[in-house]
Design an enzyme around this catalytic site. Structure first.
Site, short mmCIF file in Angstrom:
data_model
loop_
_atom_site.label_atom_id
_atom_site.label_comp_id
_atom_site.label_asym_id
_atom_site.label_seq_id
_atom_site.Cartn_x
_atom_site.Cartn_y
_atom_site.Cartn_z
N ASP A 67 46.81 48.00 34.31
CA ASP A 67 45.36 48.05 34.26
C ASP A 67 44.87 49.50 34.32
O ASP A 67 45.65 50.42 34.59
CB ASP A 67 44.75 47.23 35.40
CG ASP A 67 45.43 47.48 36.74
OD1 ASP A 67 46.15 48.50 36.87
OD2 ASP A 67 45.25 46.68 37.66
N ASN A 136 42.49 39.67 48.02
CA ASN A 136 41.93 38.39 47.56
C ASN A 136 42.90 37.66 46.62
O ASN A 136 42.51 36.69 45.98
CB ASN A 136 40.57 38.61 46.90
CG ASN A 136 40.66 39.52 45.67
OD1 ASN A 136 41.76 39.88 45.26
ND2 ASN A 136 39.53 39.88 45.11
N HIS A 138 44.39 39.01 43.92
CA HIS A 138 44.39 39.44 42.51
C HIS A 138 45.70 40.10 42.13
O HIS A 138 46.39 40.69 42.96
CB HIS A 138 43.16 40.32 42.19
CG HIS A 138 43.19 41.72 42.69
ND1 HIS A 138 42.21 42.23 43.51
CD2 HIS A 138 44.04 42.75 42.46
CE1 HIS A 138 42.47 43.50 43.75
NE2 HIS A 138 43.58 43.84 43.13
N GLU A 143 40.85 39.05 38.83
CA GLU A 143 40.17 38.68 40.07
C GLU A 143 40.07 37.15 40.20
O GLU A 143 40.15 36.44 39.18
CB GLU A 143 38.75 39.28 40.05
CG GLU A 143 38.72 40.80 40.05
CD GLU A 143 38.95 41.41 41.43
OE1 GLU A 143 39.66 40.81 42.27
OE2 GLU A 143 38.42 42.51 41.67
#
Ligand code: GLP
Length: 244
Positions: A67, A136, A138, A143
């Site tokens: 990313d 979280n 990801h 996400e």
């Protein structure tokens, strides 16, 4: 999914670096996928150490990163391009032309994502993809959401990710969007290795390894991968019961 719980992050770094070095030795033209974040830094140091000690060449290796932030100059100190060069690439004999990143400054982000996926396909896919995990759940910048997004795409970062990563940026300068490989791109890698260290990852590791495979915890999809290995230290494995 194979789970390894090791005593500390030094042992994880050594084990994971060894897997990468063995792959390079076995296939000097392998395609490697790398990740950013604080977690893989020790692994990168170990790869550099093995590279120097064992005189292994990365000259024909191709790399793809997961990313990149949008609208951040490539040479900004917080770009993932800079991070990877500072932490790993500058120390290996990789050819710059074989190092690939999503371009978060592209004019047409959708086209850039398609182009990146085509490039991965052209070189025959990724042999080993390294992953960290967000608090979280990801992976890359996929996400939590209603669906697993298969393809590379632009994403608006969640508040949890902004809170976790904004410490690297001057006040309010953290980009709020990024380009990321999609879940399909990650799942297409022949092997996936996820590293998680520290107690702030314990909840995400619990959710990714529990029975429920859900886009609300994107990393849980790795339960469907045929060759996924998860390396946790004891703190990150705190909520796992013995039967896993
Ligand atoms: C970022 C990256 C992820 C990484 C995550 C965790 O959001 N895009 O690829 O896994 O951070 O980072 P850290 O290892 O610093 O906790």
């Amino acid at each position: 999914m194979k789970l390894h719980i090791l005593k500390n992050d030094d042992l994880i770094a050594e084990s994971v670096a060894k897997i990468f070095i063995d792959k390079v030795r076995e296939n000097p033209s392998a395609v490697l996928g790398f990740a950013t974040g604080a977690t893989p830094i020790k692994t990168y140091k170990q790869i550099i150490r093995f590279y120097n000690e064992e005189k292994i060449s990365f000259n024909n290796i191709t790399t793809f990163n997961l990313d990149e932030y949008c609208k951040l100059p490539k040479d900004d100190k917080n770009s993932y391009y800079s991070f990877m060069h500072e932490q790993l690439f500058n120390f290996l004999d990789l050819k710059e032309k074989n190092i690939f990143f999503l371009n978060g400054n592209a004019e047409n982000m959708a086209e850039e994502c398609r182009h990146y996926q085509n490039k991965i396909a052209t070189v025959g896919g990724i042999d080993i993809q390294l992953l960290g995990i967000g608090r979280n759940g990801h992976i890359g910048f996929n996400e939590p959401g209603d669906v697993f997004l298969k393809d590379a795409h632009e994403v608006r970062l969640t508040q949890s990710t902004i809170n976790a990563n904004s410490k690297y940026f001057t006040k309010n300068m953290m980009p709020n969007s990024a380009l990321t490989m999609g879940i399909g791109d990650i799942m297409s890698a022949k092997k996936v290795i996820l590293i998680a260290t520290g107690k702030e990852k314990a909840d995400a590791i619990y959710r990714m390894t529990s029975n429920k495979i859900s886009p609300l915890c994107p990393a849980s999809v790795l339960q469907f991968h045929q060759n996924a290995e998860v390396f946790c230290d004891e703190a990150a494995a705190e909520f796992l019961s013995n039967e896993i």
